[in-house]
Design a protein around this motif. Sequence first.
Motif, short mmCIF file in Angstrom:
data_model
loop_
_atom_site.label_atom_id
_atom_site.label_comp_id
_atom_site.label_asym_id
_atom_site.label_seq_id
_atom_site.Cartn_x
_atom_site.Cartn_y
_atom_site.Cartn_z
N THR A 266 0.80 -1.22 0.00
CA THR A 266 0.00 0.00 0.00
C THR A 266 0.84 1.27 0.00
O THR A 266 0.31 2.36 -0.24
N GLN A 267 2.14 1.14 0.26
CA GLN A 267 2.98 2.34 0.32
C GLN A 267 3.39 2.84 -1.06
O GLN A 267 4.05 3.87 -1.16
N ARG A 268 2.96 2.20 -2.14
CA ARG A 268 3.45 2.54 -3.46
C ARG A 268 2.74 3.74 -4.08
O ARG A 268 3.19 4.27 -5.08
N GLN A 294 -1.93 9.03 3.15
CA GLN A 294 -2.00 7.76 2.42
C GLN A 294 -3.11 6.87 2.98
O GLN A 294 -3.85 6.23 2.22
N GLN A 342 -3.83 2.32 -6.21
CA GLN A 342 -2.67 1.72 -6.85
C GLN A 342 -3.04 1.05 -8.18
O GLN A 342 -2.87 -0.16 -8.37
#
Length: 498
Positions: A266-268, A294, A342
């Motif tokens: 999920t950090q992308r 985020q 994403q």
Amino acid sequence: MKLRPVVGVALAAALVRWAVSLHDYSGLATPPRFGDYEAQRHWMEITVSLPPSEWYRNSSRNDLGYWGLDYPPLSGYQSWLCGKFVQHFEPKAVELRASRGYESPFSKFLLRQTVLAADALVALPAALAAAVVFGGGSNGRRLQLLVALLFSPATVLIDHGHFQYNCIGLGLAMGAAAAQAVGHDVLCSVLFSLSLNHKQMGLYYAPAFFAYLFGRCLQQRTPGGKVCAVARLGVVVALTFGLVWAPWLRAPGAAWLDVLRRVFPTQRGLYEDYVANWWCTSSRLIKWTRLLSQARLLQLCSTATLAAAAPAMAMQLLRPSPRGFLLCLAASATAFFLFSYQVHEKSILLPLLPLSMLFGAEDPQLLCWINVIATFSMAPLLQKDRLGLAAIGTVAACVAAVQIAQIATAKTDAPRQHRGGTPLLSGRRIQQRLIQLSFLGCVVLLVAFVTLPPPQHLPFLYDALIVTWSFLHIAALFAYVYILMLQEFHNAGKAKQP
């Protein structure tokens, strides 16, 4: 379907794939990270050199910062199998740590053959099954649908040009759809579970499969029958996932958590590159990543996606039908593409598949338009991969193949009324005018994209215009699918009345 035309279509489709495979691929000669071709080769290197328990874990032998494996286990098994094939003929191409950026002509040939083989072994049988099931009782219409599924230019370009193996995940989902349409719910559950375990993007289809299968279970006459039907499918799904994930479930230290962390990174960010969805298009006016954290963006995307897919799910829960299921697949996948977190530009392949199954035999003109828009939406990516000529060739091949199949069908089949059409778009002049206007806009933007340099202060102007134009089309198509769903829901209700 007769064998001879099926063989002819399959060979022609294979020829198109082979021709595209002669072109460049993602990241060709662009160190230090290269591109998707290097990612797939690197996963082969990792999987043939390390035990499964280390595939998703960072170590001195597996640097996850350099194309770490981030697809589910079935994709890892595929990489291992393809890696063994490549290793047999050119071991240096998959040598641990020493093969980074390896790009010999023969290794390119070997890797290209693995995609062709995957297409032939998975996607082709699934397309045949889907054509038989969804093409109706007419051999001509079945052949027409087979052409639509095998000549999809966007899918061919991404797998055999850019370089991926979407044919496996999409083929399994296509086989699952065909299985459910003929009442094989257990086989459907197994195939779709395998599709999810090949690429997490299979989640785009999950709401539709869940709604249809659960709706089928609720149609059982007794409460006990309903419970047993749900339990049976639950056990099948659990066993399938358990077998695929067995190496990590048995490994010490909760190794399965390593897989989950890699599969859902999920950090992308909100989206990648220029993608024709709501978040990328609206970001020119609303700076989402500045306004929200985020975590908040993830919540917003999840809520918007579920809200967009929920009406389609509700209709299938209440009145499941094979055609309604295809419409629900298209609505769910398009909702994910437009609103989820994403999203890649390549994710357009997910809604494209059920749309092809829907319109391949019913409305060839609309199908060709959908394929053109899907390919057009990836123009910035295709230009970066130097696949412009291949894109023109595959679109032309698709249009020609669809037209030939339509002519052949017209000669052998009696004319049929267009099923499921609406006064808005059902062979009327307004459809032709809208499609002509759409094509004109695509051509103008592409000509400017290729020939006119953008202003210095707006270096990505054409990329933004292309995805915005594409987004408007995809959003309109999403609305059209819902119109067809409401029609199908109404017709299914009338069919149940005594």
